[in-house]
Enzyme design. Structure first.
Site, PDB file in Angstrom:
ATOM      1  N   LYS A  10       0.851  -1.203   0.000  1.00 55.40           N
ATOM      2  CA  LYS A  10       0.000   0.000   0.000  1.00 55.40           C
ATOM      3  C   LYS A  10       0.878   1.242   0.000  1.00 55.40           C
ATOM      4  CE  LYS A  10       0.757   1.409   4.500  1.00 55.40           C
ATOM      5  NZ  LYS A  10       1.609   2.554   4.832  1.00 55.40           N
ATOM      6  N   ASP A 136      -2.066  -1.365  10.615  1.00 58.49           N
ATOM      7  CA  ASP A 136      -2.068  -1.350   9.152  1.00 58.49           C
ATOM      8  C   ASP A 136      -2.575  -2.642   8.525  1.00 58.49           C
ATOM      9  OD1 ASP A 136      -1.196   1.187   8.754  1.00 58.49           O
ATOM     10  OD2 ASP A 136       0.844   0.664   8.146  1.00 58.49           O
TER      11      ASP A 136
HETATM   12  O1  C5P Z   1      -0.093  -0.766  15.189  1.00 52.61           O
HETATM   13  P1  C5P Z   1       1.351  -0.940  14.946  1.00 52.61           P
HETATM   14  O2  C5P Z   1       1.899  -2.186  15.587  1.00 52.61           O
HETATM   15  O3  C5P Z   1       1.727  -0.858  13.519  1.00 52.61           O
HETATM   16  O4  C5P Z   1       2.069   0.298  15.659  1.00 52.61           O
HETATM   17  C1  C5P Z   1       3.462   0.335  15.879  1.00 52.61           C
HETATM   18  C2  C5P Z   1       3.785   1.508  16.795  1.00 52.61           C
HETATM   19  O5  C5P Z   1       3.574   2.752  16.115  1.00 52.61           O
HETATM   20  C3  C5P Z   1       2.915   1.590  18.042  1.00 52.61           C
HETATM   21  O6  C5P Z   1       3.437   0.843  19.087  1.00 52.61           O
HETATM   22  C4  C5P Z   1       2.949   3.094  18.354  1.00 52.61           C
HETATM   23  O7  C5P Z   1       4.152   3.441  18.989  1.00 52.61           O
HETATM   24  C5  C5P Z   1       3.000   3.719  16.977  1.00 52.61           C
HETATM   25  N1  C5P Z   1       1.659   4.098  16.485  1.00 52.61           N
HETATM   26  C6  C5P Z   1       1.042   5.230  16.993  1.00 52.61           C
HETATM   27  N2  C5P Z   1      -0.184   5.594  16.517  1.00 52.61           N
HETATM   28  C7  C5P Z   1      -0.784   4.878  15.533  1.00 52.61           C
HETATM   29  C8  C5P Z   1      -0.178   3.726  14.994  1.00 52.61           C
HETATM   30  C9  C5P Z   1       1.056   3.363  15.492  1.00 52.61           C
HETATM   31  O8  C5P Z   1       1.583   5.912  17.872  1.00 52.61           O
HETATM   32  N3  C5P Z   1      -1.976   5.287  15.073  1.00 52.61           N
END
Ligand code: C5P
Length: 324
Positions: A10, A136
């Site tokens: 994406k 994601d």
């Molecule tokens: O959801 P994901 O595992 O991809 O997120 C990785 C990190 O990115 C989270 O632990 C957080 O620190 C940050 N994040 C965030 N806000 C989001 C998505 C991710 O702060 N909306």
């Protein structure tokens, strides 16, 4: 019989970062768009009880932290089934490049494992598992053009765009997503000292821009490929609506070479160029496949490894997912 699934990447057509939430995630709004570039994910079942990840790329963890492992594990638990699941990843996409490859691999595992097990999860169960594993993942349950809200995991299908030619460049720098979010918080805190704080202002602005862009789009049938005229309007409207990726404001100052790549993409004829996610992939959208290919050739000559692809509408995302 093993099942092999194309795991498409994406890009983000704009991304607005909102306030830090109580759960330490950030509220955000983004428009995700799937593209034809993909990894391959093969799922094999045999007797036993284990999940094994195989991948030749040393950057991919093959342990329980792998998103494919986490999804497969949750699916087996939900069904109360035992099996030896072997997941083989053939990587073409950059690892941690802002293209959602790891998330896409996990959702591809979900589709493949359902087919292998001859079982289907209910739609809300798929969404629950995907959202639990990462912000994601859910977009890849839909594919095409997708509005992402919440922490990115609330997804809504948007009207299809015509197919747009795309050039992706991933400079060899590792951008940490949590750090990029933290840098954003610091930037906003600094600005709040000068202006009254309003953590949601970025989101309202993005909603207005997205509305302006999307309200110009024809809600029509299957998009036509390779037609420069059809691509022109949404591309110019995208630029006019001022849709941007907030991560550029914190990532570009740290990695100026990424800003340079954006400039090169624009110089080589991209109508819209942007960072994808928190990077390091930069992409450019072009009116025709010929223009994109020419830009990629010129960039290659300058030593920038460029991948030519095109946006993948939802209907194609579904139709092309399973390798026959
Ligand atoms: O959801 P994901 O595992 O991809 O997120 C990785 C990190 O990115 C989270 O632990 C957080 O620190 C940050 N994040 C965030 N806000 C989001 C998505 C991710 O702060 N909306």
């Amino acid at each position: 019989m093993a099942v092999t699934v194309r795991s498409f990447a994406k890009i983000n057509l704009g991304l607005a970062i909102g306030p830090l939430r109580a759960d330490r995630f950030h509220a955000l709004e983004t428009i995700y768009q799937t593209v034809a570039a993909h990894d391959l994910v093969k799922v094999d079942l045999s007797r036993g009880s284990a999940i094994e990840i195989r991948c030749r790329n040393p950057k991919v963890p093959c342990d329980e932290s792998n998103t494919c492992y986490r999804v497969a594990d949750r699916m087996l638990r939900h069904w109360k089934q035992r099996a030896k699941v072997t997941i083989t990843l053939e990587k073409n996409l950059p690892v941690q490049g802002g293209l959602g490859a790891g998330s896409s691999n996990a959702v591809a595992t979900m589709f493949a494992l359902e087919r292998e097990m001859k079982l289907e999860l209910a739609a809300e169960e798929r969404l629950r598992i995907c959202a639990e594993v990462g912000s994601d993942l859910p977009l890849f349950l839909l594919g095409g053009t997708v509005l992402g809200m919440g922490r990115g995991e609330q997804v809504y299908p948007l009207p299809e765009l015509p197919v747009l030619a795309c050039v992706m460049v991933t400079p060899p720098v590792a951008v940490s997503t949590p750090k990029a979010f933290a840098d954003w918080d610091a930037l906003v805190a600094g600005e709040a000292a000068l202006t009254p704080p309003n953590g949601s202002a970025t989101l309202s602005k993005f909603s207005r821009s997205a509305f302006e862009w999307l309200s110009h789009l024809e809600v029509s049938g299957v998009p036509v490929d390779g037609d420069g005229d059809r691509a022109e309007t949404p591309l110019l409207d995208l630029v006019r609506a001022g849709i941007e990726n907030d991560f550029e404001r914190v990532v570009f100052p740290q990695y100026p070479e990424l800003r340079d790549v954006k400039r090169v993409l624009e110089r080589e004829g991209a109508d819209y160029a942007s960072l994808s996610g928190s990077g390091s992939t930069m992409f450019g959208l072009f009116r025709t496949a010929e223009r994109a290919a020419q830009a990629a050739r010129r960039m290659e000559a300058e030593g920038l490894a460029a991948m030519v692809t095109e946006t993948l509408p939802r209907s194609q995302y579904r139709a092309q997912m399973f390798v026959k």
